[in-house]
Motif scaffolding. Sequence first.
Motif, PDB file in Angstrom:
ATOM      1  N   THR A  54       3.258  -7.009 -13.246  1.00  0.00           N
ATOM      2  CA  THR A  54       3.917  -7.045 -12.400  1.00  0.00           C
ATOM      3  C   THR A  54       4.854  -6.010 -11.787  1.00  0.00           C
ATOM      4  OG1 THR A  54       5.854  -8.208 -10.399  1.00  0.00           O
ATOM      5  CG2 THR A  54       5.618  -8.694 -13.235  1.00  0.00           C
ATOM      6  N   GLY A  55       4.982  -5.218 -11.133  1.00  0.00           N
ATOM      7  CA  GLY A  55       5.405  -3.958 -10.509  1.00  0.00           C
ATOM      8  C   GLY A  55       5.128  -2.798 -11.322  1.00  0.00           C
ATOM      9  N   ALA A  56       3.430  -3.177 -11.199  1.00  0.00           N
ATOM     10  CA  ALA A  56       2.502  -1.788 -11.471  1.00  0.00           C
ATOM     11  C   ALA A  56       2.182  -0.815 -10.345  1.00  0.00           C
ATOM     12  CB  ALA A  56       1.007  -2.797 -12.513  1.00  0.00           C
ATOM     13  N   ALA A  57       1.278  -0.502 -10.931  1.00  0.00           N
ATOM     14  CA  ALA A  57       1.371   1.096  -9.579  1.00  0.00           C
ATOM     15  C   ALA A  57      -0.111   0.723  -9.838  1.00  0.00           C
ATOM     16  CB  ALA A  57       1.550   1.969  -9.196  1.00  0.00           C
ATOM     17  N   LEU A  58      -1.162   0.285  -9.128  1.00  0.00           N
ATOM     18  CA  LEU A  58      -3.299   0.366  -9.358  1.00  0.00           C
ATOM     19  C   LEU A  58      -2.938   2.044  -8.304  1.00  0.00           C
ATOM     20  CD1 LEU A  58      -5.546   0.123 -10.846  1.00  0.00           C
ATOM     21  CD2 LEU A  58      -5.764  -1.564  -9.113  1.00  0.00           C
ATOM     22  N   LEU A  59      -3.870   3.193  -9.294  1.00  0.00           N
ATOM     23  CA  LEU A  59      -4.238   4.252  -7.818  1.00  0.00           C
ATOM     24  C   LEU A  59      -5.609   4.185  -7.607  1.00  0.00           C
ATOM     25  CD1 LEU A  59      -3.158   7.413 -10.652  1.00  0.00           C
ATOM     26  CD2 LEU A  59      -2.809   7.467  -8.080  1.00  0.00           C
ATOM     27  N   VAL A  60      -6.184   3.957  -6.637  1.00  0.00           N
ATOM     28  CA  VAL A  60      -7.533   4.088  -5.888  1.00  0.00           C
ATOM     29  C   VAL A  60      -7.608   4.739  -5.025  1.00  0.00           C
ATOM     30  CG1 VAL A  60      -8.615   2.452  -5.122  1.00  0.00           C
ATOM     31  CG2 VAL A  60      -6.181   1.502  -5.938  1.00  0.00           C
ATOM     32  N   VAL A 107       1.176  -1.259  -0.206  1.00  0.00           N
ATOM     33  CA  VAL A 107      -0.167  -0.451   0.225  1.00  0.00           C
ATOM     34  C   VAL A 107       1.113   0.730  -0.172  1.00  0.00           C
ATOM     35  CG1 VAL A 107      -2.023   0.928   1.518  1.00  0.00           C
ATOM     36  CG2 VAL A 107      -1.739  -1.228   1.625  1.00  0.00           C
ATOM     37  N   SER A 108       1.485   1.815  -1.233  1.00  0.00           N
ATOM     38  CA  SER A 108       1.613   2.852  -0.802  1.00  0.00           C
ATOM     39  C   SER A 108       0.179   4.102  -1.220  1.00  0.00           C
ATOM     40  CB  SER A 108       2.723   2.779  -2.987  1.00  0.00           C
ATOM     41  OG  SER A 108       2.866   4.183  -3.035  1.00  0.00           O
ATOM     42  N   SER A 109       0.734   4.973  -2.183  1.00  0.00           N
ATOM     43  CA  SER A 109      -0.411   6.621  -1.788  1.00  0.00           C
ATOM     44  C   SER A 109      -0.092   7.611  -3.148  1.00  0.00           C
ATOM     45  CB  SER A 109       0.580   7.070  -0.573  1.00  0.00           C
ATOM     46  OG  SER A 109      -0.525   8.388  -0.277  1.00  0.00           O
ATOM     47  N   ILE A 110      -1.297   7.974  -3.555  1.00  0.00           N
ATOM     48  CA  ILE A 110      -0.916   9.351  -4.518  1.00  0.00           C
ATOM     49  C   ILE A 110       0.262  10.060  -4.004  1.00  0.00           C
ATOM     50  CG2 ILE A 110      -2.577  10.951  -3.054  1.00  0.00           C
ATOM     51  CD1 ILE A 110      -4.057  11.501  -5.350  1.00  0.00           C
ATOM     52  N   SER A 111       0.211   9.663  -2.714  1.00  0.00           N
ATOM     53  CA  SER A 111       1.573  10.650  -2.290  1.00  0.00           C
ATOM     54  C   SER A 111       2.811  10.039  -2.567  1.00  0.00           C
ATOM     55  CB  SER A 111       1.558  10.817  -0.677  1.00  0.00           C
ATOM     56  OG  SER A 111       0.132  11.310   0.147  1.00  0.00           O
ATOM     57  N   PRO A 130       8.255  11.110   0.989  1.00  0.00           N
ATOM     58  CA  PRO A 130       8.877   9.869   0.273  1.00  0.00           C
ATOM     59  C   PRO A 130       9.242   8.939   0.901  1.00  0.00           C
ATOM     60  CG  PRO A 130      10.065  11.682   1.726  1.00  0.00           C
ATOM     61  CD  PRO A 130       8.257  12.318   1.957  1.00  0.00           C
ATOM     62  N   THR A 131       7.846   8.297   1.688  1.00  0.00           N
ATOM     63  CA  THR A 131       8.308   6.597   2.529  1.00  0.00           C
ATOM     64  C   THR A 131       7.321   5.980   1.441  1.00  0.00           C
ATOM     65  OG1 THR A 131       6.536   7.148   3.669  1.00  0.00           O
ATOM     66  CG2 THR A 131       9.030   7.254   4.584  1.00  0.00           C
ATOM     67  N   LYS A 132       6.371   6.776   0.647  1.00  0.00           N
ATOM     68  CA  LYS A 132       5.253   6.222  -0.458  1.00  0.00           C
ATOM     69  C   LYS A 132       5.904   5.790  -1.552  1.00  0.00           C
ATOM     70  CE  LYS A 132       2.621   5.400   2.823  1.00  0.00           C
ATOM     71  NZ  LYS A 132       1.783   2.944   3.214  1.00  0.00           N
ATOM     72  N   ALA A 133       7.028   6.948  -2.331  1.00  0.00           N
ATOM     73  CA  ALA A 133       7.199   6.846  -2.557  1.00  0.00           C
ATOM     74  C   ALA A 133       8.409   5.944  -2.846  1.00  0.00           C
ATOM     75  CB  ALA A 133       8.198   7.855  -3.043  1.00  0.00           C
ATOM     76  N   GLY A 134       8.716   5.292  -1.553  1.00  0.00           N
ATOM     77  CA  GLY A 134       9.663   4.480  -1.795  1.00  0.00           C
ATOM     78  C   GLY A 134       9.235   3.100  -1.403  1.00  0.00           C
ATOM     79  N   ILE A 135       7.606   3.347  -1.164  1.00  0.00           N
ATOM     80  CA  ILE A 135       7.402   1.859  -1.397  1.00  0.00           C
ATOM     81  C   ILE A 135       7.128   1.723  -2.858  1.00  0.00           C
ATOM     82  CG2 ILE A 135       5.014   0.313  -0.987  1.00  0.00           C
ATOM     83  CD1 ILE A 135       5.774   1.969   2.246  1.00  0.00           C
ATOM     84  N   HIS A 136       6.423   2.926  -3.688  1.00  0.00           N
ATOM     85  CA  HIS A 136       6.452   2.423  -4.732  1.00  0.00           C
ATOM     86  C   HIS A 136       7.567   2.236  -5.519  1.00  0.00           C
ATOM     87  CE1 HIS A 136       5.256   3.376  -9.165  1.00  0.00           C
ATOM     88  NE2 HIS A 136       5.725   4.286  -8.687  1.00  0.00           N
ATOM     89  N   SER A 137       8.414   2.705  -5.750  1.00  0.00           N
ATOM     90  CA  SER A 137      10.234   2.112  -6.329  1.00  0.00           C
ATOM     91  C   SER A 137      10.340   0.744  -5.723  1.00  0.00           C
ATOM     92  CB  SER A 137      10.484   3.258  -5.491  1.00  0.00           C
ATOM     93  OG  SER A 137      12.136   2.869  -6.684  1.00  0.00           O
ATOM     94  N   ARG A 191      11.645 -14.296 -11.470  1.00  0.00           N
ATOM     95  CA  ARG A 191      12.552 -15.384 -12.062  1.00  0.00           C
ATOM     96  C   ARG A 191      12.200 -16.360 -11.016  1.00  0.00           C
ATOM     97  NH1 ARG A 191      16.844 -12.197  -9.916  1.00  0.00           N
ATOM     98  NH2 ARG A 191      17.753 -11.520 -11.947  1.00  0.00           N
ATOM     99  N   HIS A 192      11.480 -15.915  -9.676  1.00  0.00           N
ATOM    100  CA  HIS A 192      10.836 -16.218  -8.766  1.00  0.00           C
ATOM    101  C   HIS A 192       9.307 -16.716  -8.878  1.00  0.00           C
ATOM    102  CE1 HIS A 192      14.808 -17.195  -6.835  1.00  0.00           C
ATOM    103  NE2 HIS A 192      15.069 -15.721  -6.383  1.00  0.00           N
ATOM    104  N   GLY A 193       8.743 -15.937  -9.272  1.00  0.00           N
ATOM    105  CA  GLY A 193       6.976 -16.881 -10.281  1.00  0.00           C
ATOM    106  C   GLY A 193       6.556 -15.828  -8.756  1.00  0.00           C
ATOM    107  N   ILE A 194       6.706 -14.826  -8.348  1.00  0.00           N
ATOM    108  CA  ILE A 194       6.155 -14.129  -7.009  1.00  0.00           C
ATOM    109  C   ILE A 194       6.229 -12.348  -7.369  1.00  0.00           C
ATOM    110  CG2 ILE A 194       6.908 -12.423  -4.733  1.00  0.00           C
ATOM    111  CD1 ILE A 194       8.650 -15.458  -4.247  1.00  0.00           C
ATOM    112  N   ARG A 195       5.202 -11.755  -7.907  1.00  0.00           N
ATOM    113  CA  ARG A 195       4.795 -10.738  -8.224  1.00  0.00           C
ATOM    114  C   ARG A 195       4.706  -9.880  -7.062  1.00  0.00           C
ATOM    115  NH1 ARG A 195       0.137 -10.141 -10.031  1.00  0.00           N
ATOM    116  NH2 ARG A 195      -1.057 -12.540  -8.626  1.00  0.00           N
ATOM    117  N   CYS A 196       5.177  -8.846  -7.789  1.00  0.00           N
ATOM    118  CA  CYS A 196       5.611  -7.312  -6.556  1.00  0.00           C
ATOM    119  C   CYS A 196       4.363  -6.160  -7.568  1.00  0.00           C
ATOM    120  CB  CYS A 196       6.364  -7.221  -6.167  1.00  0.00           C
ATOM    121  SG  CYS A 196       7.381  -8.509  -6.115  1.00  0.00           S
ATOM    122  N   ASN A 197       3.837  -5.560  -6.101  1.00  0.00           N
ATOM    123  CA  ASN A 197       2.539  -4.811  -7.333  1.00  0.00           C
ATOM    124  C   ASN A 197       2.185  -3.681  -6.012  1.00  0.00           C
ATOM    125  OD1 ASN A 197       1.837  -5.477  -9.829  1.00  0.00           O
ATOM    126  ND2 ASN A 197       1.119  -6.811  -8.955  1.00  0.00           N
TER     127      ASN A 197
END
Length: 253
Positions: free
Chosen positions: A238-244, A141-145, A158-165, A176-182
């Motif tokens: 994977t590697g995506a960011a979804l605005l909610v 859970v990142s943020s529009i912030s 900056p912390t929420k930008a860091g989580i997104h990154s 490579r391990h079949g683990i998706r991160c979003n």
Amino acid sequence: MLLEGKTVLVTGGSSGIGAAAAVEAARQGADVAINYVGNQAGADAVVAQIEALGRRALAVRGDVAKRETAIAFVEAAVAAFDRVDVFVSNAGICPFHAFLDMPADTFERTMQVNLHGAFYMVQAAANQMVAQGDGGAIVAVSSISALVGGEFQTHYTPTKAGIHSLMQSAAIALGRHGIRCNSVLPGTILTEINRDDLADGEKRERMAARVPLGRLGEPEDLAGPIVFLASDMARYVTGAALLVDGGAFVNLQ
């Protein structure tokens, strides 16, 4: 039943977005472990809701800012449920404060909980998923912030930008391990984190008026997107960011 037979772990799961995600995961067929730090009554209530849905539940207390909490949380979940299929990194704080006189301890605590905590938790969950050998899903859970500024959030954005990154880089490291991160990027959601900030009725109305859908968000508005990203319906995401955010980010004119 998008998560049937899965084990889902959620940090900050005793209230707000974390609680809504935990209950919805159970509704979608998962056994759920939540981490919490101080809200015992909230944690007990979430466990009761999950069990009422016929799923197994576990609440583990601990401060996410400490690396040992992450290890203990994952170990407790594995001891109870045998595995970790989905990890939701949600725990966060935002003690609103002006920039020029920001106390060092306020800045550092926000960094430790929001960013360091996310890193430690995601790392511990990912190691368990790699050991299991059959992939998994991580949703933070990142943020529009992460995308816009806030006068009283110079320590928080900056912390929420860091989580997104973090999710972008972890998607590369763990693909490579079949683990998706979003990540999901909520707008203004009515939770404990901004209760005091939104106590001003005029400010609350003004912020709601900026949202194209005409209202501020509820924690349950995040539950569906989180479950979607955790489920096999998003198996190539994977590697995506979804605005909610009800459209708040695009409403600049």
